[in-house]
Design an enzyme around this catalytic site. Structure first.
Site, PDB file in Angstrom:
ATOM      1  N   LYS A 170      -8.447  -5.687  -7.674  1.00 36.11           N
ATOM      2  CA  LYS A 170      -8.159  -5.735  -6.356  1.00 36.11           C
ATOM      3  C   LYS A 170      -7.685  -4.369  -5.898  1.00 36.11           C
ATOM      4  CE  LYS A 170      -5.406  -6.052  -3.434  1.00 36.11           C
ATOM      5  NZ  LYS A 170      -5.409  -4.917  -2.517  1.00 36.11           N
TER       6      LYS A 170
ATOM      7  N   GLU B 240       3.287  -0.136 -13.295  1.00 30.06           N
ATOM      8  CA  GLU B 240       3.378   1.628 -13.123  1.00 30.06           C
ATOM      9  C   GLU B 240       3.976   1.510 -11.594  1.00 30.06           C
ATOM     10  OE1 GLU B 240       1.552   2.327 -16.828  1.00 30.06           O
ATOM     11  OE2 GLU B 240       3.011   3.273 -15.470  1.00 30.06           O
TER      12      GLU B 240
ATOM     13  N   CYS C 175       2.340   9.684  -7.558  1.00 31.01           N
ATOM     14  CA  CYS C 175       3.655   9.105  -8.147  1.00 31.01           C
ATOM     15  C   CYS C 175       4.539  10.102  -9.006  1.00 31.01           C
ATOM     16  CB  CYS C 175       3.307   7.927  -9.025  1.00 31.01           C
ATOM     17  SG  CYS C 175       2.186   8.324 -10.367  1.00 31.01           S
TER      18      CYS C 175
ATOM     19  N   GLU D 183      11.962   7.215  -2.174  1.00 32.31           N
ATOM     20  CA  GLU D 183      10.523   7.764  -2.289  1.00 32.31           C
ATOM     21  C   GLU D 183       9.855   7.814  -1.166  1.00 32.31           C
ATOM     22  OE1 GLU D 183       7.229   5.306  -4.197  1.00 32.31           O
ATOM     23  OE2 GLU D 183       7.023   6.813  -5.454  1.00 32.31           O
TER      24      GLU D 183
END
Ligand SMILES: NC(=O)c1ccc[n+]([C@@H]2O[C@H](COP(=O)([O-])OP(=O)(O)OC[C@H]3O[C@@H](n4cnc5c(N)ncnc54)[C@H](O)[C@@H]3O)[C@@H](O)[C@H]2O)c1
Ligand SMILES: N/C(=C\C=C\C=O)C(=O)O
Length: 486
Positions: free
Chosen positions: A178, A254, A288, A390
Site C-alpha cells: 500500500k 521505521e 527521515c 519533526e
C-alpha cells in the site's frame, strides 16, 4: 486521463466502487491522473492472490531460482530507468539529479542486495551430547513468514517500498503493497516489471488508497496478513501496531525522527558544511534521516552559521528536468501548509531567521506548486516545539555548545532515536560520541552513506526492529529448530 489502478494477481484492476482520487504534481499542482481507491473487495482479492501464490510455483521455487528472478527484476528496473525516473519525479517533484542518484538506483539495488545476503547467510547448528553417547544434531531452518503487508511513505517511494519488498520476496514471502496516496506511480509501474521478469502472479500486489478508513487500515487489519512492515510517522505506527496486535501479527516499524548533527571545532569545516547542507536540504528536507537540529562547538558557531546560510541561499530551485536544479518542492500542498505552520511557529517561539522562512516566488508557471524556502534558525529554546517536533521540511535550527558532554545531552534530549551525524577529525572522540548517541544509525564525517548489509532502524519512538542485511531475516522468516537424534 492517466489512471493508477491496483495491481492484483498479475493484472491491473480498478476499484469495484469506482472511487478515485487525484494525483497532482507538486511542482506546479498540475493533475497527473486519477488513482483508484481500494475498498475491502480489492484488499480481500490482493490478500487472497498473495496467499494463493504461496501455494503455487512461487512457494515451490528453490531459493536459487527465486534469487535469479529478483536479480532479473533489478536489471529490468535499470533497463526501464528513465520510466521510473519520470514517474518518481512527477509524483514527488524531486529533481532528476536527486532521484537518478538515490531513488531509482536503490530501487534496483534493494533487490540485488538482499538476494546475495540470503544466498550467503549460514544457518545455525549445534551438536549435543546424549546419555547414550550417540548425540543429536540441532539445526536452524527458515521458512517464509507468508503474506506481508508493506505500507510505505511518499518521501522516497520506490526506495523505501523495495527496501521491504526486496528482502520479503528473497525470503520467499508474497506481498501486498500500500504505497502512499501521494505517490502511486513507481509501485504501480513495478507491476509491469514483475510480469516481464516472470514473477508469478500474486507474488507482488499493489493496492492504492489512504490510511485510516481506507486501503491502509483495511490491509493492516486483514486477518489474511501474516506480518506488517511499515514506514511512516510514529503516530501512524502506533495505530498500525494496534491493528497488528489482533492475531499477534509481527511488525517492523521505521518511523519519525528529529535527528541531531554535532559539529566539533576540530571538524573539517568544508566536509561538515557539505554534509549538513545535504542532510538538511536534500529531497527538500523530506528524509527521515535528515538533520533538523545542529549543535556547533562555540568557537566555530558564527562561521558555521554564515557558511550554511551561504549554501542554503545558493540552492537552485526549479523543475526536476532542469539539470542545474538541486532543490524541489515539498510533496503536497498539505505538507507545504504543515511546514509553513512550523515556519510561523519558529518566529512565535523567538527564533532568529538566519535565512528563508517563507515561500519563494517561482514565477507564474510554478507558484501553484508546494514550494518553500530552505530555512535556518538560531536562538530557540531547547524545549521549544520547533526544536522538538519533526517538521520533515528543508529547515534546521543551529545552537552552540561548549563541552562534549553538553552536546551529547542535547542531542539525546528527544523522544526520537533514528539517526545522528558527528563531525570531528578526532576518531577517538568520533567513536565515543557515536556510541553515546541513543539512535539506530550514527554517521561520522558523512551522511546517508549506505551499506545495505548493515542494520537499519530506529530506537525509542523512531521504530521497532532492524531491516537491512541479515537483520531482515528475523522479520521476514520463521526460524525453526530441528533436532535429529543420531
Ligand atoms: N524511519 C524511516 O526509515 C523513515 C523513512 C521515511 C519516512 N519516515 C517517516 O515517515 C513520515 C513521512 O511519511 P508519511 O507522511 O507518508 O507518513 P504517514 O504515516 O502519514 O503515512 C505512511 C503510510 O501509512 C499509511 N497510513 C496512514 N494512516 C494509516 C492507518 N491508519 N492505517 C494504515 N496505514 C496508514 C499512509 O497511507 C502511507 O502509505 C515522517 O514521519 C518520516 O520521518 C521514516
Ligand atoms: N531506509 C532507508 C532510507 C530511509 C530514508 C528515510 O527517509 C535506506 O537507505 O535503506
Amino acid at each position: 486521463m492517466k489512471e493508477f489502478k491496483h495491481f492484483i494477481n498479475g493484472e491491473y484492476v480498478g476499484s469495484a466502487s469506482g472511487k478515485t482520487f487525484e494525483n497532482r504534481n507538486p511542482v506546479d499542482n498540475s493533475l497527473i491522473g486519477m488513482v483508484h481507491e481500494a475498498g475491502q473487495p480489492e484488499i480481500d482479492a490482493a490478500v487472497a492472490a498473495a496467499r494463493a501464490a504461496m501455494k503455487g510455483p512461487w512457494g515451490k521455487m528453490t531459493q536459487t531460482a527465486r534469487i535469479d528472478l529478483l536479480n532479473r527484476v533489478a536489471d529490468r528496473i535499470n533497463e526501464r530507468f528513465e520510466e521510473f525516473l519520470e514517474a518518481e519525479c512527477k509524483d514527488t517533484g524531486k529533481p532528476r539529479k536527486v532521484a537518478s542518484h538515490i531513488d531509482i538506483p536503490r530501487g534496483a539495488a534493494n533487490f540485488k542486495a538482499f538476494s546475495e545476503t540470503l544466498a550467503n547467510h549460514p544457518t545455525e547448528a549445534f551438536k549435543m551430547d546424549t546419555p547414550d553417547g550417540r548425540g543429536a544434531l540441532n539445526y536452524g531452518h527458515r521458512k517464509p513468514k507468508g503474506v506481508i503487508a508493506v505500507v510505505s511513505p511518499w518521501n522516497l517511494p520506490l526506495l523505501l517500498m523495495t527496501f521491504k519488498v526486496g528482502p520479503a520476496l528473497a525470503c520467499g514471502n508474497t506481498v501486498v503493497v500500500k504505497p502512499s496516496e501521494e505517490t502511486p506511480a513507481t509501485a504501480t509501474l513495478l507491476g509491469v516489471v514483475m510480469n516481464e521478469c516472470g514473477v508469478p502472479a500474486g507474488v507482488y500486489n499493489v493496492v492504492h488508497g489512504y490510511g485510516g478508513d481506507s486501503a491502509g487500515e483495511f490491509l493492516t487489519s486483514h486477518k489474511g496478513v501474516d506480518a506488517i512492515t511499515f514506514t511512516g510517522e510514529t503516530r501512524t505506527g502506533e495505530i498500525i501496531m494496534r491493528a497488528a496486535s489482533v492475531g499477534l501479527r509481527n511488525i517492523s516499524m521505521e518511523c519519525g525522527g528529529k535527528n541531531p548533527g554535532i559539529v566539533f571545532a576540530d571538524c573539517d569545516m568544508d566536509k561538515a558544511i557539505e554534509g549538513t547542507m545535504r542532510s538538511a536540504f536534500v529531497n527538500c528536507g523530506q528524509v527521515c534521516l535528515g538533520t533538523e537540529r545542529v549543535y556547533v562547538e562555540r568557537p566555530i558557531f558564527e562561521e558555521f552559521v554564515r557558511r550554511l546560510k551561504e549554501g542554503a541561499e545558493k540552492l537552485k530551485m526549479g523543475r526536476p528536468e532542469d539539470k542545474a536544479v538541486d532543490f524541489g518542492p515539498l510533496v503536497s500542498q498539505e505538507h507545504k501548509e504543515k511546514v509553513l505552520s512550523y515556519y510561523r511557529l519558529a518566529v512565535e517561539e523567538g527564533a532568529t531567521v538566519v535565512t528563508g522562512g517563507g515561500v519563494p516566488d517561482m514565477g507564474e508557471a510554478l507558484n501553484a506548486g508546494a514550494w518553500v524556502e530552505p530555512t535556518i534558525w538560531t536562538g530557540l529554546a531547547d524545549d521549544s516545539r520547533t526544536v522538538n517536533e519533526e517538521i520533515f521540511g528543508p529547515c534546521c535550527h543551529i545552537r552552540p555548545f561548549d563541552t562534549e558532554e553538553e552536546a551529547i545531552a542535547l542531542a539525546n534530549d528527544t523522544d526520537y532515536g533514528l539517526a545522528a551525524t558527528i563531525w570531528t577529525e578526532n576518531t577517538t572522540r568520533a567513536s565515543r560520541v557515536a556510541e553515546a548517541m541513543d539512535v539506530g544509525l550514527a554517521w561520522v564525517n558523512s551522511w546517508f552513506l549506505r551499506d545495505l548489509r548493515t542494520a537499519f532502524g530506529g530506537a525509542k519512538q523512531s521504530g521497532i526492529g532492524r531491516e537491512g542485511g541479515v537483520h531482515g531475516l528475523e522479520f521476514y522468516t520463521e526460524l525453526k529448530n530441528v533436532c535429529i537424534k543420531l
